[in-house]
Design a protein around this motif. Structure first.
Motif, mmCIF file in Angstrom:
data_model
loop_
_atom_site.group_PDB
_atom_site.id
_atom_site.type_symbol
_atom_site.label_atom_id
_atom_site.label_comp_id
_atom_site.label_asym_id
_atom_site.label_seq_id
_atom_site.Cartn_x
_atom_site.Cartn_y
_atom_site.Cartn_z
ATOM 1 N N THR A 26 -16.331 5.220 10.679
ATOM 2 C CA THR A 26 -17.498 4.333 10.779
ATOM 3 C C THR A 26 -17.745 3.705 9.420
ATOM 4 O OG1 THR A 26 -18.499 5.699 12.508
ATOM 5 C CG2 THR A 26 -19.959 4.207 11.310
ATOM 6 N N CYS A 27 -17.919 2.379 9.409
ATOM 7 C CA CYS A 27 -18.107 1.641 8.156
ATOM 8 C C CYS A 27 -19.447 0.913 8.180
ATOM 9 C CB CYS A 27 -16.976 0.631 7.949
ATOM 10 S SG CYS A 27 -15.336 1.361 7.940
ATOM 11 N N GLN A 28 -19.915 0.531 6.992
ATOM 12 C CA GLN A 28 -21.178 -0.176 6.868
ATOM 13 C C GLN A 28 -20.956 -1.488 6.126
ATOM 14 O OE1 GLN A 28 -24.378 1.638 4.487
ATOM 15 N NE2 GLN A 28 -25.804 1.069 6.112
ATOM 16 N N VAL A 29 -21.512 -2.566 6.663
ATOM 17 C CA VAL A 29 -21.377 -3.884 6.048
ATOM 18 C C VAL A 29 -22.178 -3.920 4.749
ATOM 19 C CG1 VAL A 29 -21.778 -6.360 6.324
ATOM 20 C CG2 VAL A 29 -21.067 -4.980 8.301
ATOM 21 N N THR A 30 -21.516 -4.327 3.643
ATOM 22 C CA THR A 30 -22.201 -4.426 2.349
ATOM 23 C C THR A 30 -22.556 -5.866 2.000
ATOM 24 O OG1 THR A 30 -20.052 -4.469 1.225
ATOM 25 C CG2 THR A 30 -21.144 -2.334 1.449
ATOM 26 N N SER A 31 -21.774 -6.824 2.501
ATOM 27 C CA SER A 31 -22.102 -8.238 2.299
ATOM 28 C C SER A 31 -21.514 -9.044 3.435
ATOM 29 C CB SER A 31 -21.560 -8.746 0.951
ATOM 30 O OG SER A 31 -20.149 -8.819 0.971
ATOM 31 N N ILE A 32 -22.139 -10.180 3.725
ATOM 32 C CA ILE A 32 -21.682 -11.027 4.817
ATOM 33 C C ILE A 32 -21.894 -12.484 4.449
ATOM 34 C CG2 ILE A 32 -23.915 -10.840 5.981
ATOM 35 C CD1 ILE A 32 -20.561 -11.011 7.824
ATOM 36 N N LYS A 33 -20.902 -13.319 4.725
ATOM 37 C CA LYS A 33 -20.999 -14.747 4.468
ATOM 38 C C LYS A 33 -20.429 -15.497 5.656
ATOM 39 C CE LYS A 33 -19.585 -18.470 1.336
ATOM 40 N NZ LYS A 33 -18.801 -18.819 0.122
ATOM 41 N N GLU A 34 -21.248 -16.371 6.255
ATOM 42 C CA GLU A 34 -20.781 -17.166 7.381
ATOM 43 C C GLU A 34 -19.953 -18.335 6.857
ATOM 44 O OE1 GLU A 34 -24.155 -18.151 9.772
ATOM 45 O OE2 GLU A 34 -24.513 -16.063 10.375
ATOM 46 N N ILE A 35 -18.663 -18.360 7.210
ATOM 47 C CA ILE A 35 -17.751 -19.396 6.732
ATOM 48 C C ILE A 35 -17.953 -20.689 7.510
ATOM 49 C CG2 ILE A 35 -15.323 -19.981 6.351
ATOM 50 C CD1 ILE A 35 -14.722 -17.005 6.336
ATOM 51 N N THR A 36 -17.992 -20.575 8.835
ATOM 52 C CA THR A 36 -18.272 -21.695 9.724
ATOM 53 C C THR A 36 -19.271 -21.208 10.757
ATOM 54 O OG1 THR A 36 -16.537 -21.170 11.356
ATOM 55 C CG2 THR A 36 -15.879 -22.462 9.413
ATOM 56 N N THR A 37 -19.542 -22.038 11.756
ATOM 57 C CA THR A 37 -20.451 -21.624 12.830
ATOM 58 C C THR A 37 -19.805 -20.593 13.741
ATOM 59 O OG1 THR A 37 -19.698 -23.505 14.165
ATOM 60 C CG2 THR A 37 -21.695 -23.819 12.836
ATOM 61 N N LEU A 38 -18.513 -20.322 13.538
ATOM 62 C CA LEU A 38 -17.798 -19.388 14.410
ATOM 63 C C LEU A 38 -17.153 -18.234 13.657
ATOM 64 C CD1 LEU A 38 -15.969 -21.864 16.835
ATOM 65 C CD2 LEU A 38 -18.059 -20.589 17.273
ATOM 66 N N LYS A 39 -17.130 -18.273 12.318
ATOM 67 C CA LYS A 39 -16.430 -17.248 11.550
ATOM 68 C C LYS A 39 -17.315 -16.691 10.448
ATOM 69 C CE LYS A 39 -11.829 -19.327 12.074
ATOM 70 N NZ LYS A 39 -10.665 -19.870 11.320
ATOM 71 N N ALA A 40 -17.066 -15.433 10.100
ATOM 72 C CA ALA A 40 -17.798 -14.800 9.006
ATOM 73 C C ALA A 40 -16.862 -13.913 8.202
ATOM 74 C CB ALA A 40 -18.971 -13.983 9.545
ATOM 75 N N ARG A 41 -17.113 -13.834 6.887
ATOM 76 C CA ARG A 41 -16.356 -12.956 6.009
ATOM 77 C C ARG A 41 -17.263 -11.813 5.573
ATOM 78 N NH1 ARG A 41 -11.966 -13.602 2.536
ATOM 79 N NH2 ARG A 41 -11.924 -15.851 2.976
ATOM 80 N N LEU A 42 -16.778 -10.591 5.676
ATOM 81 C CA LEU A 42 -17.615 -9.453 5.310
ATOM 82 C C LEU A 42 -16.864 -8.471 4.430
ATOM 83 C CD1 LEU A 42 -16.849 -6.638 7.096
ATOM 84 C CD2 LEU A 42 -17.692 -8.082 8.938
#
Length: 213
Positions: A26-42
């Protein structure tokens, strides 16, 4: 609604069958950035750890544990989300849900996934397609439908099954099992001759750009 005398209530029963196997920690998101309206980098870390996760190392570790190679794009992350939610005029309440996002790319530092709405602090696990899980899950669905069939013919409150609506992915039958009618078998085997309808999707039901549906 006005009904003629003697006409009973229409009830809907839902049966779910999954083909995804949870793997890895089990992992926990530390940062999130929406690249487009359909993709995200975490970026993420294992629960209880303070170091960000090496995604490539995790994927390789999971493949070793599985004893087979699963390509990156066949993985999903199942994100546990807890959000304030209200339906209509009902009061706002905290709702916990599990939402799946397809993995598109991964490197030593981050993970790119399909879809948005993930927040820092959300937890997730990796999931991958697994035939054994799917066969077991479909067998459980068939057993439930079989028990429902038996219950529909016993007791004073008689129930009649008059139809089924199925949502599925064509990939499960044609590519995963090489059995085009696999997902419909639990209902078809228990209620032969009863109307069966539905739709097949190329991807997961309800994911992606809502304007496409």
């Amino acid at each position: 609604m006005n009904k003629p005398p003697g006409v009973g209530e229409t009830q809907f029963h839902i049966v779910l069958s999954s083909a995804l196997l949870p793997v890895g920690p089990t992992c926990q998101v530390t940062s999130i950035k929406e690249i487009t309206t359909l993709k995200a980098r975490l970026t993420a870390r294992r629960e209880g750890s303070y170091e960000n996760l090496d995604v490539l190392a995790l994927l390789n570790q999971v493949n070793e544990e599985l004893g087979r190679w699963v390509v990156t794009q066949e993985f999903f992350i199942g994100v546990t989300r807890r959000r304030n939610c209200s339906i209509g005029l009902e009061k706002v309440e905290w709702v916990t849900s599990l939402v799946f996002h397809q993995v598109l790319e991964g490197d030593e530092e981050s993970l790119i996934v399909d879809g948005i709405g993930i927040k820092s602090g959300d937890t997730f696990r990796l999931y991958c397609p697994d035939p054994t899980t799917a066969i077991s899950s479909t067998a459980n669905a068939s057993a439930y439908i079989r028990s429902f069939k038996q219950g529909s013919t016993t007791g004073s409150d008689k129930r009649e099954v008059f139809g089924c609506y199925i949502f599925s992915s064509w990939r499960r039958g044609m590519q995963f099992f090489v059995q085009p009618d696999f997902d419909s078998s639990p209902f078809r085997d228990n209620f032969p001759g009863v109307t069966l309808g539905g739709m097949f999707s190329v991807l997961e039901i309800g994911r992606g750009d809502s304007t496409l549906y």
